[in-house]
Structure formats: structure tokens, C-alpha cells
Scaffold this motif. Structure first.
Motif, PDB file in Angstrom:
ATOM      1  N   UNK A 177      17.378   1.640   7.803  1.00 52.50           N
ATOM      2  CA  UNK A 177      17.196   1.170   9.182  1.00 52.50           C
ATOM      3  C   UNK A 177      15.749   0.815   9.508  1.00 52.50           C
ATOM      4  N   UNK A 178      14.926   0.609   8.478  1.00 56.16           N
ATOM      5  CA  UNK A 178      13.494   0.377   8.710  1.00 56.16           C
ATOM      6  C   UNK A 178      13.234  -0.867   9.564  1.00 56.16           C
ATOM      7  N   UNK A 179      14.117  -1.889   9.467  1.00 59.86           N
ATOM      8  CA  UNK A 179      13.838  -3.172  10.130  1.00 59.86           C
ATOM      9  C   UNK A 179      13.737  -3.048  11.642  1.00 59.86           C
ATOM     10  N   UNK A 180      14.476  -2.122  12.221  1.00 57.21           N
ATOM     11  CA  UNK A 180      14.427  -2.002  13.681  1.00 57.21           C
ATOM     12  C   UNK A 180      13.091  -1.437  14.165  1.00 57.21           C
ATOM     13  N   UNK A 181      12.293  -0.926  13.232  1.00 53.56           N
ATOM     14  CA  UNK A 181      10.990  -0.375  13.615  1.00 53.56           C
ATOM     15  C   UNK A 181       9.842  -1.347  13.352  1.00 53.56           C
ATOM     16  N   UNK A 220       8.765  10.676   7.263  1.00 52.54           N
ATOM     17  CA  UNK A 220       9.489   9.423   7.491  1.00 52.54           C
ATOM     18  C   UNK A 220      10.979   9.658   7.285  1.00 52.54           C
ATOM     19  N   UNK A 221      11.854   8.941   7.986  1.00 51.93           N
ATOM     20  CA  UNK A 221      11.486   7.902   8.946  1.00 51.93           C
ATOM     21  C   UNK A 221      11.360   8.391  10.390  1.00 51.93           C
ATOM     22  N   UNK A 276       0.809  -1.227   0.000  1.00 49.44           N
ATOM     23  CA  UNK A 276       0.000   0.000   0.000  1.00 49.44           C
ATOM     24  C   UNK A 276       0.840   1.274   0.000  1.00 49.44           C
ATOM     25  N   UNK A 277       1.644   1.468  -1.018  1.00 48.94           N
ATOM     26  CA  UNK A 277       2.545   2.623  -1.043  1.00 48.94           C
ATOM     27  C   UNK A 277       1.775   3.945  -1.017  1.00 48.94           C
ATOM     28  N   UNK A 278       0.733   4.053  -1.837  1.00 52.30           N
ATOM     29  CA  UNK A 278      -0.036   5.300  -1.885  1.00 52.30           C
ATOM     30  C   UNK A 278      -0.700   5.589  -0.545  1.00 52.30           C
ATOM     31  N   UNK A 279      -1.221   4.541   0.087  1.00 49.75           N
ATOM     32  CA  UNK A 279      -1.891   4.710   1.387  1.00 49.75           C
ATOM     33  C   UNK A 279      -0.908   5.172   2.456  1.00 49.75           C
ATOM     34  N   UNK A 280       0.264   4.565   2.482  1.00 48.98           N
ATOM     35  CA  UNK A 280       1.279   4.953   3.469  1.00 48.98           C
ATOM     36  C   UNK A 280       1.657   6.417   3.280  1.00 48.98           C
ATOM     37  N   UNK A 281       1.923   6.786   2.050  1.00 51.61           N
ATOM     38  CA  UNK A 281       2.320   8.174   1.799  1.00 51.61           C
ATOM     39  C   UNK A 281       1.178   9.142   2.111  1.00 51.61           C
ATOM     40  N   UNK A 282      -0.050   8.717   1.859  1.00 54.97           N
ATOM     41  CA  UNK A 282      -1.195   9.597   2.115  1.00 54.97           C
ATOM     42  C   UNK A 282      -1.413   9.814   3.610  1.00 54.97           C
ATOM     43  N   UNK A 323      11.842  -0.153   2.801  1.00 53.97           N
ATOM     44  CA  UNK A 323      13.152   0.503   2.771  1.00 53.97           C
ATOM     45  C   UNK A 323      13.117   1.759   1.903  1.00 53.97           C
ATOM     46  N   UNK A 324      12.373   1.702   0.786  1.00 55.28           N
ATOM     47  CA  UNK A 324      12.290   2.844  -0.127  1.00 55.28           C
ATOM     48  C   UNK A 324      11.641   4.055   0.539  1.00 55.28           C
ATOM     49  N   UNK A 325      10.765   3.797   1.517  1.00 56.21           N
ATOM     50  CA  UNK A 325      10.077   4.899   2.200  1.00 56.21           C
ATOM     51  C   UNK A 325      10.796   5.307   3.482  1.00 56.21           C
ATOM     52  N   UNK A 326      11.272   4.306   4.227  1.00 53.05           N
ATOM     53  CA  UNK A 326      11.782   4.579   5.583  1.00 53.05           C
ATOM     54  C   UNK A 326      13.299   4.453   5.723  1.00 53.05           C
TER      55      UNK A 326
END
Length: 541
Positions: free
Chosen positions: A87-91, A54-55, A39-45, A81-84
Motif C-alpha cells: 500500500x506504499x503508493x497511497x503515501x 515502517x509502514x 537510497x535503501x541504506x539511508x531510508x533504513x538508517x 514496496x519492499x520497505x513499506x
């Protein structure tokens, strides 16, 4: 901030920032119904709506669902990873599918102690889960595997009858009202304690084929028969058989749900309910009769579209429990979706597109007059749209539910390309619910998640929103929740004596509910509606 993500069937995102909630499903933005994917659009929205960056502003990424094949897990990680960033995995924290469903219901119910129930086709290897929830903690006491799936049973019947499984179960429920159950389905699936038991021992297309043998139903002709049913041919031999199968499946579902409810009643706790099977408003009514209106809460985004919400709200509750700050929360409305549009943005769009419009100072009065005149009205309020599968007055098509059979059986179905056997639903004033609903026993339903028996008076006054079996699926509207919509119904009532309007979702059949002004104008034109009310502006055909 906690971000909930569901990257599977009916993908979406939810951002929780203290008391603020932003929730939207991908289909509303990319216009692909029940979109399956990330859900890339939803996350960005939702990040945009919350003005979050982000992040750094997102503390936890709550991902619904644990099991993924290697390819899908790698894709998920790459997308996050492309959005955050790297280091996204630690979240990231994963929340099991049925825990997310059950959490969405429990943590929005307003109850400190409850039974949290989820039933669907399958997720993370299970098809149902039952939790005892106390003081914010959820403890699982029963479950059913994906093989013993009540949801898959109903989906297989849906496929058997020529409809799309996992999509058109509501059509089977609607069709069931036209017949009587003639088959005993206890040999197929039954309840064993608090667990469902599938005697077929197969699911999916294999189960559909077995059911075809048991019913002696011509599976190869199922889609052709379904098409005839959609067009209103209900009296042929095979059509009648299809209706009897639908009625039998619905009756068996209701029987099993009632048995489960009676066994759960022994815990002396209210029930918070979600999952795909919770879309079945007739079965929900059976559960409501067991527990009463004030002791059953069905989460409004009960299907997989609500998983992102469940994952986020579960982790929010766990953090609050660690800090000793958790307290019950009741979801008051579902106008959580984005984006919203200001009057300036709407007018700018209309001008840019060269659309003729007029500004109206009294929108409720205008809409009421149009409905009294028999017009079909698209209502697009500029504020945030509904989260979940139901349109509740912000993105709705409205009509007069009175004696116009053209609305019920003809014009509106043709306009929206709906199946003729599917019922329409009403939005009614909160204060009138007790008068219009025979079997109301407590708080009326605000989210169209429950079926009721219509009173004799309501059947006579509003035939277009009462199903062939005398039931109706209402939205009870409170002024403090949606003032413009409430005032519209109130002004319609002053002219007609009927405190309810026909409300169906603002979309063509098979498409997502409209999200933007552009979506609204496109659907208004395709459906040939008489009037489009968009913010403070009116566009006429």
C-alpha cells in the motif's frame, strides 16, 4: 512522520518527526561517492535512528523529482514496496526538483517572507527557479529551462579542462584564482530578465565541444593537462590557458549572479538559495555583497544531496499551512546524519580490532597540544555526523593553519591525495570572525557556504587557510552548537594567539566523509595522520 527520498544522483533520505530531523546520504553508508540510485541504506538508517517502524509510522513518503523513465519509475516503486509494503503508493507524493531545492532553503531560513532561489545544471526540465515565498506559500515567478542552464555552462567548462563535470566544479573555481579573466563569455550565456539564456543552444558534451572550438583548446589533451595542473605545474602554455579559461568562466558566473541579485533586490526581500551552483562560494560571496550577510541564506546541503530534505520539509510546511500552524524555522546546525556512536561502542570496536588506544579526559586540550606540535589530527566525535558536503568538526581532519607551508603545499595534500591548487578552509571562533574577515557585514557563516576576504592579520597568522587570491571559506563555531570543537579552538588560541584551526573533511580525496569508527581508522591509516581522536579515545601512529 514524513520521509523524504531522493533516488537519483547523490541519493539520500530524511525523516522528519515533529521537531526531530534525521538526515543521511547513501554515500556515507555504502562508501560510493555521490552514489546514484535508490537510497535503501539511508531510508533504513533514518527509520532506525528515529525508532520508527515502517509502514505504520510513516505518514507521507515525499519523493524528490517528478520525471523518471519507465524503467527507473518501476524500480523506485519496487524498492519502496519492499520497505513499506503493497500500500506504499497511497503515501507517496512527488515534489518537483527545483521546488525541493528552493524549499530546502526557504523553510530552513527562519524568514516568513523571502525570495527562494535555486540554480543548478538541470532537474525536471529546468535549470533555475525563482519563487516569492510569503507566509509559507511559494509562488514561482521565473525559471530557466535545462537548455538555458548556467550550471551546465560551468559543468561544460569543467569537462573542457579535463575534470569530471557535475563533480569537480569546485576545482575550476579554485583554479580560477591563479589567473585573470581574458575571455568575454557574454556570447555564450547571459541573463535575460530573471532567466538565463544559452546562446550555444546545446548542453552536455556538445556544449563542451563548442567551447573547445571557441577557446581553441585541445579537448583530446584536456585530461593530461588537468593531471599536470593537479600536480602543481601551472606555468606551461596550455596550463596557463586552462587557468585563463577557468578565471573567465568564474568571472562570468559571478557577473551573472550579481546581475540576478541586483534584479531580485527590487523585491526588498532576503534570499534563500540552493542548487548545485550554490556550491560556488565565490559566486555566493558576490550575492552576499548585494544583499548583506543577514539577508542571504545558503542551505548547507545545497546540492542534490539535499533534495530529500527539501521534499520532506516542503510537504511538512504544506500540512502545517492547512492546519494554520506554519511558522518560520531556522536550521541551527547540520549534525543530523547518522549514525552516532557511544563511548562504549567505540571502545568495543577498538578492542575488537586489536587497536592500541588510550582514554583522554581533556580531548580539547589534547587536540590543541597536538596541533601546536604540528600534528595532523583526525577528529571523529561520537555524535551524529554532518549532513551535507562539509565536515564541520564532527568528522574533520585538523591541522595548524599557521606558517607551516608543509601543511599548505605538501604533507596534507599528499596525505589526502588532494590537488595542490585547492585551498584549505578554517574553523574559527564565532567571536573572532569580524576580526579575521574583512568584508563581513552581519552574521558570520557557520556552514562553509561563503567565501570572504581574509584580513591582513589573518593572512599573516593563518596562511595555510587563505587562498592565493586572499580569500577564505570559514566556519564560525559557536560554543552552544559544538562545544567540544569550540573548546578545542579556544585552547589552541590560548597557546598560539590564533583563534582558528585548519579543517578539512575526514576522507581521502574522491571518497565520502567517514561515517563509522571503521571508516575513521581506515582513513587514518591510509592518510598517515599522526593522531586519531575517536570519541574519548586516542589512537597514535
Amino acid at each position: 512522520m514524513i520521509l523524504g527520498v531522493h533516488d537519483g544522483h547523490d541519493a539520500g533520505a530524511v525523516l522528519i518527526d515533529g521537531e526531530r530531523i534525521f538526515a543521511v546520504n547513501e554515500e556515507r553508508l555504502n562508501r560510493i561517492k555521490k552514489y546514484r540510485g535508490f537510497p535503501e541504506l539511508s531510508i533504513r538508517k533514518v527509520l532506525e535512528m528515529a525508532r520508527a517502524s515502517p509502514p505504520e509510522d510513516v505518514e507521507i513518503i515525499a519523493v524528490a523529482g517528478i520525471f523518471r523513465k519507465q524503467k527507473r519509475l518501476i524500480e523506485l516503486e519496487e524498492n519502496l514496496k519492499a520497505i513499506f509494503g503493497p500500500d506504499f503508493k497511497r503515501k507517496v507524493l512527488f515534489v518537483e526538483h527545483h521546488l525541493a531545492h528552493s524549499a530546502s532553503a526557504y523553510y530552513t531560513s527562519g524568514w516568513r517572507d523571502a525570495i527562494a532561489l535555486s540554480i543548478d545544471a538541470a532537474g525536471d526540465g529546468l535549470s533555475s527557479s525563482i519563487y516569492v515565498a510569503r507566509d509559507g506559500e511559494m509562488i514561482r515567478i521565473a525559471q530557466s529551462t535545462y537548455l538555458d542552464s548556467l550550471g551546465d555552462f560551468y559543468a561544460s567548462v569543467t569537462e573542457l579542462l579535463g575534470f569530471k563535470p557535475m563533480r569537480h566544479e569546485g576545482k575550476v573555481m579554485s583554479l580560477a584564482a591563479y589567473g585573470k579573466p581574458t575571455y568575454d563569455l557574454s556570447s555564450i550565456i547571459e541573463l535575460n530578465g530573471l532567466t538565463f539564456e544559452n546562446h550555444l543552444k546545446v548542453v552536455g558534451i556538445e556544449a563542451t565541444r563548442k567551447l573547445a572550438e571557441l577557446f581553441k583548446y585541445p579537448l583530446r589533451h584536456a585530461k593530461e593537462i588537468a593531471m599536470q595542473l593537479k600536480r602543481g605545474k601551472l606555468d606551461g602554455k596550455l596550463q596557463r590557458k586552462a587557468i585563463e579559461i577557468a578565471a573567465s568562466a568564474q568571472a562570468h558566473l559571478e557577473k551573472l549572479i550579481e546581475e540576478l541579485g541586483l534584479r531580485l533586490k527590487g523585491h526588498s526581500l532576503p534570499v534563500a538559495y540552493a542548487g548545485g551552483v550554490a556550491q560556488n562560494v565565490k559566486a555566493n560571496a558576490v550575492l552576499r555583497h548585494v544583499f548583506g550577510d543577514d539577508n542571504l541564506w545558503v542551505f548547507p546541503a545545497m546540492d542534490d544531496g539535499g533534495l530529500a530534505f527539501g521534499a520532506a520539509v516542503f510537504l511538512k510546511a504544506q500540512l502545517e499551512r492547512l492546519d494554520g500552524k506554519w511558522k518560520p524555522f531556522r536550521l541551527k546546525h547540520v549534525y543530523l546524519g547518522g549514525p552516532g556512536y557511544s563511548s562504549e561502542e567505540i571502545e568495543s570496536f577498538l578492542r575488537r580490532e586489536g587497536i592500541d588506544y588510550e582514554e583522554v579526559s581533556d580531548i580539547p586540550g589534547f587536540v590543541a597540544d597536538a596541533l601546536v606540535d604540528g600534528n595532523l589530527v583526525g577528529l571523529f566525535q561520537g555524535g551524529r555526523m554532518e549532513y551535507g558536503p562539509r565536515a564541520l568538526g564532527n568528522r574533520s581532519i585538523l591541522a595548524n593553519p599557521g606558517g607551516d607551508e608543509g601543511v599548505k603545499g605538501g604533507r596534507l595534500n599528499i596525505a589526502l591525495k588532494r590537488d595542490v591548487f585547492q585551498p584549505f578552509a578554517p574553523s574559527m571562533l564565532w567571536e573572532k570572525a569580524e576580526e579575521y574577515l574583512e568584508d563581513l557585514n552581519g552574521r558570520p557563516n557557520e556552514f562553509m557556504t561563503m567565501s570572504y576576504t581574509a584580513s591582513e592579520e589573518f593572512r599573516k597568522m593563518a596562511p595555510a587557510v587563505v587562498h592565493v587570491d586572499g580569500t577564505t571559506r570559514p566556519q564560525a563555531v559557536r560554543k552552544e552548537i559544538n562545544e567540544l570543537y569550540y573548546l578545542t579552538i579556544e585552547k589552541f588560541s590560548k597557546q598560539t594567539g590564533l583563534s582558528a584551526v585548519l579543517n578539512t573533511s575526514f576522507n581521502m580525496h574522491g571518497e565520502p566523509i567517514v561515517c563509522s569508527p571503521a571508516d575513521a581508522v581506515k582513513t587514518f591509516r591510509e592518510a598517515g595522520l599522526d593522531t586519531l581522536v575517536i570519541g574519548n579515545f586516542v589512537v597514535s601512529r
